[in-house]
Design a protein around this motif. Structure first.
Motif, PDB file in Angstrom:
ATOM      1  N   ARG A  30     -77.315 -86.649 -19.072  1.00 13.52           N
ATOM      2  CA  ARG A  30     -76.705 -87.639 -19.947  1.00 13.52           C
ATOM      3  C   ARG A  30     -76.080 -86.990 -21.176  1.00 13.52           C
ATOM      4  O   ARG A  30     -75.004 -87.358 -21.603  1.00 13.52           O
ATOM      5  N   ASP A  31     -76.770 -86.011 -21.764  1.00 13.33           N
ATOM      6  CA  ASP A  31     -76.210 -85.292 -22.903  1.00 13.33           C
ATOM      7  C   ASP A  31     -77.003 -84.021 -23.150  1.00 13.33           C
ATOM      8  O   ASP A  31     -78.017 -83.773 -22.534  1.00 13.33           O
ATOM      9  N   GLY A  32     -76.503 -83.202 -24.060  1.00 15.79           N
ATOM     10  CA  GLY A  32     -77.171 -81.979 -24.461  1.00 15.79           C
ATOM     11  C   GLY A  32     -76.658 -80.756 -23.729  1.00 15.79           C
ATOM     12  O   GLY A  32     -75.872 -80.865 -22.780  1.00 15.79           O
ATOM     13  N   VAL A  33     -77.079 -79.588 -24.223  1.00 20.09           N
ATOM     14  CA  VAL A  33     -76.685 -78.311 -23.631  1.00 20.09           C
ATOM     15  C   VAL A  33     -77.836 -77.324 -23.721  1.00 20.09           C
ATOM     16  O   VAL A  33     -78.734 -77.472 -24.534  1.00 20.09           O
ATOM     17  N   PHE A  34     -77.781 -76.316 -22.899  1.00 22.12           N
ATOM     18  CA  PHE A  34     -78.695 -75.177 -22.937  1.00 22.12           C
ATOM     19  C   PHE A  34     -77.882 -73.986 -23.392  1.00 22.12           C
ATOM     20  O   PHE A  34     -76.835 -73.689 -22.816  1.00 22.12           O
ATOM     21  N   ASN A  41     -71.593 -69.462 -32.028  1.00 17.80           N
ATOM     22  CA  ASN A  41     -70.328 -69.024 -31.431  1.00 17.80           C
ATOM     23  C   ASN A  41     -70.299 -69.255 -29.924  1.00 17.80           C
ATOM     24  O   ASN A  41     -69.265 -69.144 -29.303  1.00 17.80           O
ATOM     25  N   HIS A  42     -71.443 -69.543 -29.331  1.00 24.20           N
ATOM     26  CA  HIS A  42     -71.548 -69.819 -27.904  1.00 24.20           C
ATOM     27  C   HIS A  42     -71.869 -71.302 -27.762  1.00 24.20           C
ATOM     28  O   HIS A  42     -72.917 -71.753 -28.219  1.00 24.20           O
ATOM     29  N   PRO A  43     -71.008 -72.083 -27.131  1.00 26.17           N
ATOM     30  CA  PRO A  43     -71.195 -73.531 -27.132  1.00 26.17           C
ATOM     31  C   PRO A  43     -72.340 -74.053 -26.262  1.00 26.17           C
ATOM     32  O   PRO A  43     -72.706 -75.208 -26.351  1.00 26.17           O
ATOM     33  N   GLY A  44     -72.926 -73.238 -25.426  1.00 27.10           N
ATOM     34  CA  GLY A  44     -73.949 -73.716 -24.514  1.00 27.10           C
ATOM     35  C   GLY A  44     -73.315 -74.451 -23.346  1.00 27.10           C
ATOM     36  O   GLY A  44     -72.098 -74.604 -23.270  1.00 27.10           O
ATOM     37  N   GLU A  45     -74.151 -74.893 -22.427  1.00 23.48           N
ATOM     38  CA  GLU A  45     -73.626 -75.590 -21.258  1.00 23.48           C
ATOM     39  C   GLU A  45     -74.621 -76.639 -20.795  1.00 23.48           C
ATOM     40  O   GLU A  45     -75.827 -76.489 -20.977  1.00 23.48           O
ATOM     41  N   PRO A  46     -74.112 -77.720 -20.180  1.00 22.43           N
ATOM     42  CA  PRO A  46     -75.011 -78.711 -19.601  1.00 22.43           C
ATOM     43  C   PRO A  46     -75.566 -78.168 -18.288  1.00 22.43           C
ATOM     44  O   PRO A  46     -74.839 -77.996 -17.323  1.00 22.43           O
ATOM     45  N   PHE A  47     -76.853 -77.859 -18.279  1.00 18.45           N
ATOM     46  CA  PHE A  47     -77.481 -77.218 -17.119  1.00 18.45           C
ATOM     47  C   PHE A  47     -78.967 -77.530 -17.130  1.00 18.45           C
ATOM     48  O   PHE A  47     -79.602 -77.540 -18.179  1.00 18.45           O
ATOM     49  N   VAL A  48     -79.549 -77.765 -15.960  1.00 15.37           N
ATOM     50  CA  VAL A  48     -80.993 -77.878 -15.810  1.00 15.37           C
ATOM     51  C   VAL A  48     -81.349 -77.566 -14.353  1.00 15.37           C
ATOM     52  O   VAL A  48     -80.580 -77.837 -13.432  1.00 15.37           O
ATOM     53  N   ARG A  75     -73.319 -79.859 -14.795  1.00 12.36           N
ATOM     54  CA  ARG A  75     -72.310 -80.468 -15.661  1.00 12.36           C
ATOM     55  C   ARG A  75     -72.586 -81.956 -15.713  1.00 12.36           C
ATOM     56  O   ARG A  75     -73.346 -82.484 -14.919  1.00 12.36           O
ATOM     57  N   TYR A  76     -71.967 -82.641 -16.637  1.00 16.34           N
ATOM     58  CA  TYR A  76     -72.230 -84.065 -16.803  1.00 16.34           C
ATOM     59  C   TYR A  76     -71.798 -84.890 -15.599  1.00 16.34           C
ATOM     60  O   TYR A  76     -72.359 -85.937 -15.341  1.00 16.34           O
ATOM     61  N   GLU A  77     -70.834 -84.410 -14.840  1.00 16.92           N
ATOM     62  CA  GLU A  77     -70.344 -85.147 -13.677  1.00 16.92           C
ATOM     63  C   GLU A  77     -71.243 -84.986 -12.448  1.00 16.92           C
ATOM     64  O   GLU A  77     -71.127 -85.751 -11.500  1.00 16.92           O
ATOM     65  N   ASP A  78     -72.116 -83.977 -12.430  1.00 15.21           N
ATOM     66  CA  ASP A  78     -73.014 -83.768 -11.292  1.00 15.21           C
ATOM     67  C   ASP A  78     -74.024 -84.903 -11.198  1.00 15.21           C
ATOM     68  O   ASP A  78     -74.566 -85.362 -12.208  1.00 15.21           O
ATOM     69  N   THR A  79     -74.286 -85.326  -9.973  1.00 16.18           N
ATOM     70  CA  THR A  79     -75.347 -86.297  -9.739  1.00 16.18           C
ATOM     71  C   THR A  79     -76.172 -85.839  -8.540  1.00 16.18           C
ATOM     72  O   THR A  79     -75.690 -85.118  -7.669  1.00 16.18           O
ATOM     73  N   LEU A  80     -77.400 -86.260  -8.532  1.00 14.76           N
ATOM     74  CA  LEU A  80     -78.281 -86.048  -7.391  1.00 14.76           C
ATOM     75  C   LEU A  80     -78.801 -87.421  -7.001  1.00 14.76           C
ATOM     76  O   LEU A  80     -79.400 -88.122  -7.820  1.00 14.76           O
ATOM     77  N   ARG A  81     -78.534 -87.812  -5.785  1.00 11.38           N
ATOM     78  CA  ARG A  81     -79.009 -89.106  -5.283  1.00 11.38           C
ATOM     79  C   ARG A  81     -80.124 -88.832  -4.284  1.00 11.38           C
ATOM     80  O   ARG A  81     -79.917 -88.119  -3.294  1.00 11.38           O
ATOM     81  N   LEU A  82     -81.295 -89.386  -4.573  1.00 13.06           N
ATOM     82  CA  LEU A  82     -82.484 -89.151  -3.767  1.00 13.06           C
ATOM     83  C   LEU A  82     -83.030 -90.454  -3.209  1.00 13.06           C
ATOM     84  O   LEU A  82     -83.085 -91.465  -3.916  1.00 13.06           O
TER      85      LEU A  82
END
Length: 113
Positions: A30-34, A41-48, A75-82
Motif C-alpha cells: 500500500r505504501d512505504g519503501v525499503f 540520496n537513495h530513494p528506496g524501493e517498494p519491496f517485501v 512494486r505498488y502494482e504487484d498483487t498476490l491473489r491467494l
C-alpha cells in the motif's frame, strides 16, 4: 535450505505475521519503501519478501495447491491473489546481507474477498 530453527527465527523474531483463515485474498503493497543504504540520496524501493505456510494455499497465478509458498511484492502494482483452503500464516520481511545500514517500512494490504 533453512532448517527448522532458522524458520522459527524468521517467523518469531524477524517477520511481521498475520493469520490467514480460509477464503480468497489479495495482497499488495500500500505504501512505504525499503532503503538498503538508509541514505537520503537513495530513494528506496517498494519491496517485501513473503513466506506463507502452515495450511493449504493456492497462488491463483499457478493454480497449484501448496503448504508453503515464498514470493515477493516488488512494486505498488504487484498483487498476490491467494485462495486459502486451510489456515495459514503470512510472514512478511526484508532480506539484506548487510543489515546495519537498512531503513524503512512498508504497509501491506491484506484484503479478504
Amino acid at each position: 535450505m533453512f532448517d527448522q530453527e532458522q524458520l522459527r527465527h524468521i517467523e518469531q523474531d524477524i517477520a511481521t505475521t498475520h493469520e490467514l483463515t480460509p477464503g480468497v485474498y489479495t495482497l499488495r503493497l500500500r505504501d512505504g519503501v525499503f532503503n538498503y543504504n538508509a541514505d537520503d540520496n537513495h530513494p528506496g524501493e517498494p519491496f517485501v519478501l513473503l513466506w506463507i505456510h502452515g495450511g493449504t494455499v493456492i497462488n491463483q497465478k499457478t493454480g497449484v495447491p501448496v503448504s508453503s509458498i515464498w514470493t515477493t511484492l516488488n512494486r505498488y502494482e504487484d498483487t498476490l491473489r491467494l485462495d486459502v483452503r486451510a489456515p495459514a500464516t503470512l510472514c512478511a520481511f526484508f532480506v539484506d546481507t548487510y543489515p546495519d545500514d537498512n531503513a524503512g517500512e512498508v504497509t501491506i494490504s491484506v484484503i479478504k474477498h
